[in-house]
Design a protein around this motif. Structure first.
Motif, PDB file in Angstrom:
ATOM      1  N   THR A 169       0.851  -1.195   0.000  1.00 54.72           N
ATOM      2  CA  THR A 169       0.000   0.000   0.000  1.00 54.72           C
ATOM      3  C   THR A 169       0.883   1.241   0.000  1.00 54.72           C
ATOM      4  OG1 THR A 169      -0.113   0.087   2.407  1.00 54.72           O
ATOM      5  CG2 THR A 169      -1.854  -1.134   1.281  1.00 54.72           C
ATOM      6  N   THR A 170       0.339   2.325  -0.527  1.00 55.49           N
ATOM      7  CA  THR A 170       1.008   3.615  -0.485  1.00 55.49           C
ATOM      8  C   THR A 170       0.085   4.581   0.233  1.00 55.49           C
ATOM      9  OG1 THR A 170       2.127   3.188  -2.577  1.00 55.49           O
ATOM     10  CG2 THR A 170       2.004   5.476  -1.856  1.00 55.49           C
ATOM     11  N   THR A 171       0.465   4.973   1.429  1.00 51.36           N
ATOM     12  CA  THR A 171      -0.344   5.875   2.240  1.00 51.36           C
ATOM     13  C   THR A 171       0.278   7.258   2.182  1.00 51.36           C
ATOM     14  OG1 THR A 171      -0.865   4.051   3.715  1.00 51.36           O
ATOM     15  CG2 THR A 171      -1.332   6.264   4.516  1.00 51.36           C
ATOM     16  N   VAL A 172      -0.541   8.272   1.839  1.00 51.40           N
ATOM     17  CA  VAL A 172      -0.042   9.626   1.670  1.00 51.40           C
ATOM     18  C   VAL A 172      -0.857  10.569   2.551  1.00 51.40           C
ATOM     19  CG1 VAL A 172       0.301  11.504   0.050  1.00 51.40           C
ATOM     20  CG2 VAL A 172       0.661   9.156  -0.677  1.00 51.40           C
ATOM     21  N   TYR A 173      -0.163  11.333   3.356  1.00 54.02           N
ATOM     22  CA  TYR A 173      -0.794  12.408   4.124  1.00 54.02           C
ATOM     23  C   TYR A 173       0.024  13.656   3.886  1.00 54.02           C
ATOM     24  CZ  TYR A 173      -2.406  15.304   7.944  1.00 54.02           C
ATOM     25  OH  TYR A 173      -2.909  16.356   8.677  1.00 54.02           O
ATOM     26  N   ASP A 174      -0.516  14.586   3.122  1.00 51.75           N
ATOM     27  CA  ASP A 174       0.194  15.809   2.753  1.00 51.75           C
ATOM     28  C   ASP A 174      -0.523  16.997   3.379  1.00 51.75           C
ATOM     29  OD1 ASP A 174       1.863  17.643   1.647  1.00 51.75           O
ATOM     30  OD2 ASP A 174       1.196  17.356  -0.413  1.00 51.75           O
ATOM     31  N   GLN A 175      -0.053  17.424   4.521  1.00 53.85           N
ATOM     32  CA  GLN A 175      -0.730  18.466   5.280  1.00 53.85           C
ATOM     33  C   GLN A 175      -0.622  19.841   4.619  1.00 53.85           C
ATOM     34  OE1 GLN A 175       0.649  18.732   9.298  1.00 53.85           O
ATOM     35  NE2 GLN A 175      -0.948  20.146   9.914  1.00 53.85           N
ATOM     36  N   ASP A 176       0.531  20.165   4.013  1.00 53.93           N
ATOM     37  CA  ASP A 176       0.717  21.511   3.473  1.00 53.93           C
ATOM     38  C   ASP A 176       0.149  21.697   2.069  1.00 53.93           C
ATOM     39  OD1 ASP A 176       2.552  20.004   2.147  1.00 53.93           O
ATOM     40  OD2 ASP A 176       4.234  21.359   2.442  1.00 53.93           O
TER      41      ASP A 176
END
Length: 75
Positions: A56-63
């Motif tokens: 899996t590729t989990t992405v969390y990009d806050q900015d």
């Protein structure tokens, strides 16, 4: 010296391209992209066999914006 241009047919222009007819001092196309990919995504060649089971590729990009361009600012 002014440019003299005959007939022009434009078939396609990509999002980061510049189309110019005539004299120009400077052109500076800009584009930005972000790519998310899991393990084994960019492999190339003949006879590649990849077994990643449950990758899996989990992405969390806050900015959200990493490198702004004029298009990002205007939107």
């Amino acid at each position: 010296m002014p440019a003299q241009v005959g007939a022009v047919k434009v078939v396609n222009i990509s999002g980061s391209a510049i189309f110019n007819i005539g004299d120009v001092y400077a052109m500076a196309p800009q584009s930005s992209a972000k790519t998310f990919a899991g393990g084994g995504s960019f492999n190339t060649g003949d006879g590649i066999h990849i077994d990643l089971s449950e990758s899996t590729t989990t992405v969390y990009d806050q900015d959200v914006v990493d490198q702004s361009t004029i298009d990002d600012i205007e939107q």
